[in-house]
Structure formats: C-alpha cells, structure tokens
Write a protein that holds these residues in place. Structure first.
Motif, short mmCIF file in Angstrom:
data_model
loop_
_atom_site.label_atom_id
_atom_site.label_comp_id
_atom_site.label_asym_id
_atom_site.label_seq_id
_atom_site.Cartn_x
_atom_site.Cartn_y
_atom_site.Cartn_z
N VAL A 91 11.15 -4.86 35.41
CA VAL A 91 9.87 -5.55 35.58
C VAL A 91 8.92 -5.31 34.41
CG1 VAL A 91 9.97 -5.59 38.10
CG2 VAL A 91 8.87 -3.67 36.96
N PHE A 92 9.22 -4.34 33.57
CA PHE A 92 8.32 -4.01 32.46
C PHE A 92 8.44 -5.03 31.34
CE2 PHE A 92 8.71 0.84 33.44
CZ PHE A 92 7.90 0.67 34.54
N HIS A 93 7.34 -5.21 30.61
CA HIS A 93 7.41 -5.97 29.37
C HIS A 93 7.49 -4.97 28.22
CE1 HIS A 93 3.13 -5.11 28.79
NE2 HIS A 93 2.90 -5.61 29.98
N GLU A 94 7.66 -5.44 27.02
CA GLU A 94 7.97 -4.53 25.91
C GLU A 94 6.84 -3.54 25.61
OE1 GLU A 94 7.10 -7.08 21.93
OE2 GLU A 94 8.87 -7.66 23.08
N GLN A 95 5.60 -3.82 25.98
CA GLN A 95 4.50 -2.89 25.75
C GLN A 95 4.28 -1.91 26.90
OE1 GLN A 95 3.84 -6.33 25.28
NE2 GLN A 95 4.08 -6.26 23.07
N THR A 96 5.02 -2.03 27.98
CA THR A 96 4.80 -1.15 29.12
C THR A 96 5.25 0.27 28.79
OG1 THR A 96 5.11 -2.95 30.70
CG2 THR A 96 5.34 -0.72 31.55
N SER A 97 4.33 1.19 29.00
CA SER A 97 4.66 2.62 28.86
C SER A 97 3.69 3.41 29.72
CB SER A 97 4.56 3.06 27.39
OG SER A 97 3.23 2.98 26.93
#
Length: 124
Positions: A91-97
């Motif tokens: 469910v994360f996008h590439e900027q998710t942290s």
C-alpha cells in the motif's frame, strides 16, 4: 444550560467505487465492513477497525473535477507494528517511510486508491 458532548466523529471519504474501496480497506488495511446501503451495489458504506469508523461515499466522475480528496490522521499505539503490517500489504508509495517529524511525531503516510491521504502517527 447543558453543554453538548461530542462523542465521536465518522469522517466520510469520497470514493469512485465503493466496492473497490471496501475491498482495499478490508484486504489491505485490516478494516471490517460495518454497513453498506446496498449489498450488491453500495453507494455509501462504513468500515471499522480498533474502535474507529470511517464512511465511504461514492461520487460520480463529473464531481471529481471540483472536489478535493480528504486527509485523515490516525493516532496509533504501536506505530512500528502497524508500519510492518502495512509494509507487507503493498500500500505504500515510494516516499512512504516511518520517520520522526520536527513537530514531535513518528509517522508514515500514503494515499488510498482515490488519493485520500492516510497518516498514521504517535506523539514522541
């Protein structure tokens, strides 16, 4: 004079397809269906997880041009456990942290399929 007491809030998220959104929130984010206005072709439904309730409301494609998606912030007890749970659900996008912010939280965020922002955090 008696003062009114606000007991809870049920935010309503705009969605393009209630069935697809129900599937996303149930299968990916661990919610359960609380209700739907129609069993086969719902236009309005509610989902629950851990004592919170969110409503999903269908909007016609012509409405999306003048409408903005919503953004929700969830207070979490074990942010690391939830981050690990969702990390496996694609469910994360590439900027998710998971990060510590300058405003005193540890949090992570991503968008649902209708670009509603979902932020999960804990105060530090």
């Amino acid at each position: 004079m008696a003062k009114g007491y606000i007991q809870t809030v049920h935010p309503v998220l705009p969605v393009r397809d209630v069935v697809a959104s129900l599937r996303y929130y149930v299968e990916k984010l661990g919610f359960q269906i609380a209700f739907a206005d129609d069993q086969h072709n719902p236009m309005y439904a509610g989902i629950t997880r851990d004592g919170i309730e969110i409503h999903l409301q269908w909007h016609d494609a012509s409405n999306w041009k003048q409408m903005n998606a919503s953004s929700l912030r969830f207070v979490i007890q074990d942010i690391d456990a939830l981050y690990e749970e969702y990390k496996t659900k694609n469910v994360f996008h590439e900027q998710t942290s998971l990060k510590q912010t300058s405003w005193g939280t540890r949090e992570f965020a991503f968008f649902d399929p209708d670009m509603n922002g979902l932020t999960f955090y804990v105060d530090v």
